[in-house]
Design an enzyme around this catalytic site. Structure first.
Site, PDB file in Angstrom:
ATOM      1  N   ASN A   6       1.009  -1.179  -0.024  1.00 26.24           N
ATOM      2  CA  ASN A   6       0.073   0.143  -0.100  1.00 26.24           C
ATOM      3  C   ASN A   6       0.957   1.052   0.074  1.00 26.24           C
ATOM      4  OD1 ASN A   6      -1.785   2.171   0.542  1.00 26.24           O
ATOM      5  ND2 ASN A   6      -2.361   1.400   2.648  1.00 26.24           N
ATOM      6  N   LYS A   8      -0.009   4.309  -0.210  1.00 29.16           N
ATOM      7  CA  LYS A   8      -0.709   5.308   0.428  1.00 29.16           C
ATOM      8  C   LYS A   8      -0.191   6.646  -0.308  1.00 29.16           C
ATOM      9  CE  LYS A   8      -0.215   2.975   5.054  1.00 29.16           C
ATOM     10  NZ  LYS A   8       0.046   2.960   6.491  1.00 29.16           N
ATOM     11  N   HIS A  86      -9.693   0.493   5.186  1.00 31.03           N
ATOM     12  CA  HIS A  86      -8.235   0.891   5.552  1.00 31.03           C
ATOM     13  C   HIS A  86      -8.338   1.707   6.870  1.00 31.03           C
ATOM     14  CE1 HIS A  86      -4.356   2.220   6.355  1.00 31.03           C
ATOM     15  NE2 HIS A  86      -3.729   0.852   5.657  1.00 31.03           N
ATOM     16  N   GLU A  88      -6.711   4.031   8.014  1.00 31.57           N
ATOM     17  CA  GLU A  88      -6.397   5.690   7.722  1.00 31.57           C
ATOM     18  C   GLU A  88      -7.833   6.178   7.108  1.00 31.57           C
ATOM     19  OE1 GLU A  88      -2.638   5.289   5.668  1.00 31.57           O
ATOM     20  OE2 GLU A  88      -1.936   4.779   7.687  1.00 31.57           O
ATOM     21  N   GLU A 155      -5.341  -5.691  10.301  1.00 31.13           N
ATOM     22  CA  GLU A 155      -4.292  -4.610  10.732  1.00 31.13           C
ATOM     23  C   GLU A 155      -4.664  -3.526  11.910  1.00 31.13           C
ATOM     24  OE1 GLU A 155      -2.164  -3.530   6.708  1.00 31.13           O
ATOM     25  OE2 GLU A 155      -4.164  -2.204   6.740  1.00 31.13           O
ATOM     26  N   GLY A 161       2.225   1.893  10.711  1.00 34.81           N
ATOM     27  CA  GLY A 161       3.096   3.221  10.442  1.00 34.81           C
ATOM     28  C   GLY A 161       3.823   3.583  11.892  1.00 34.81           C
ATOM     29  N   SER A 191       3.150  -2.455  10.450  1.00 33.26           N
ATOM     30  CA  SER A 191       4.751  -2.473  10.623  1.00 33.26           C
ATOM     31  C   SER A 191       5.542  -3.785  10.320  1.00 33.26           C
ATOM     32  CB  SER A 191       5.112  -2.196  11.895  1.00 33.26           C
ATOM     33  OG  SER A 191       4.459  -0.664  12.193  1.00 33.26           O
TER      34      SER A 191
HETATM   35  P1  PGA Z   1       2.788  -0.045   7.722  1.00 34.88           P
HETATM   36  O1  PGA Z   1       1.357  -0.097   7.097  1.00 34.88           O
HETATM   37  O2  PGA Z   1       3.334  -1.116   7.149  1.00 34.88           O
HETATM   38  O3  PGA Z   1       3.538   1.441   7.333  1.00 34.88           O
HETATM   39  O4  PGA Z   1       2.472  -0.304   9.076  1.00 34.88           O
HETATM   40  C1  PGA Z   1       0.523  -1.047   6.831  1.00 34.88           C
HETATM   41  C2  PGA Z   1      -0.895  -0.761   6.241  1.00 34.88           C
HETATM   42  O5  PGA Z   1      -1.283   0.430   6.352  1.00 34.88           O
HETATM   43  O6  PGA Z   1      -1.613  -1.377   5.370  1.00 34.88           O
END
Ligand code: PGA
Length: 231
Positions: A6, A8, A86, A88, A155, A161, A191
């Site tokens: 992803n 982002k 997701h 976010e 997740e 993140g 992560s």
């Molecule tokens: P990250 O993000 O690997 O930076 O934790 C994962 C995601 O948002 O799918």
């Protein structure tokens, strides 16, 4: 195994093309998914196990929704996979379960693969697995878990993140609970790093990973796919 990146709000049109071309030329056999920003979508020529998809969309074919992207625009680039729910989008952009359901149902109507993301915030995790699962099951309200093109990504919000991945035991516990009701492939995200990829993919009921930060470097993402290919 499914290995998904992803992007982002990272990479541009040029760097996305380089990234996708590099991955496409490696002859990997894992299922690979790459979700770049809308502006970097393109008519990539891909081997069948690699798909480039959309991080988001507005649940219409087209219409008057200033600033939004509908399926007309995605179909121009042969998008066949989308992220829905997701963390976010839920927690930073304020998407409600109701609007997430509209997106889910629209993508389902279009027979598009949906990577449906669920996960609990820190204060829920601190209350233990029962609270975690009851929070996660609510995120399935209005969602058809029997949809053939569904992939579920667990997740935890606090792991995304932050550099703080969930423990292998915690991931296993949630995936086992999900597996009891959901037959779709199950991913873990939050992560994930090259160094943790193998242990996570080794978890029973883990069918892949959804990676943000650590996947934006194409060499790291390649290493993750190689690990999946070698399992
Ligand atoms: P990250 O993000 O690997 O930076 O934790 C994962 C995601 O948002 O799918």
């Amino acid at each position: 195994m499914i290995v998904a990146s992803n992007f982002k709000t990272n990479h541009n049109r040029k760097s996305t093309k380089e990234f996708v071309d590099f991955i496409n030329n490696q002859n990997y056999f894992s299922e690979v998914r790459i979700y770049p920003p809308f502006t970097a979508l393109n008519n990539f020529e891909l081997t069948p196990n690699i798909r480039v998809g959309a991080q988001n969309f507005y649940p219409v074919q087209n219409g008057s929704f200033t600033g939004e992207i509908g399926f007309d625009q995605l179909e121009e680039f042969d998008v066949e996979t989308v992220l829905v729910g997701h963390s976010e989008r839920r927690h930073v952009l304020g998407e409600s379960q109701e609007s997430i359901c509209l997106k889910y149902n629209f993508a389902k109507e279009k027979e598009c693969e949906i990577v449906y993301c669920v996960g609990e915030p820190k204060e829920i995790r601190e209350q233990g697995i029962e609270a975690v699962m009851s929070y996660i099951w609510k995120q399935f309200d209005g969602i058809d878990i029997d949809y053939d093109e569904l992939v579920v990504a667990y997740e935890p919000v606090w792991a995304i993140g932050t550099g703080l991945s969930a423990s292998l035991e915690d991931i296993k516990e949630v995936l086992d609970n999900l597996r009891a009701k959901v037959k779709a492939p199950l991913l873990y995200g939050g992560s994930v790093k090259v160094e943790t990829t193998k242990d996570i993919l080794d978890i029973e009921n883990c069918d892949g990973i959804l990676v943000g930060t650590a996947s934006w470097d194409v060499n790291n993402f390649s290493k993750m796919i190689e690990i999946a290919d070698n399992l």
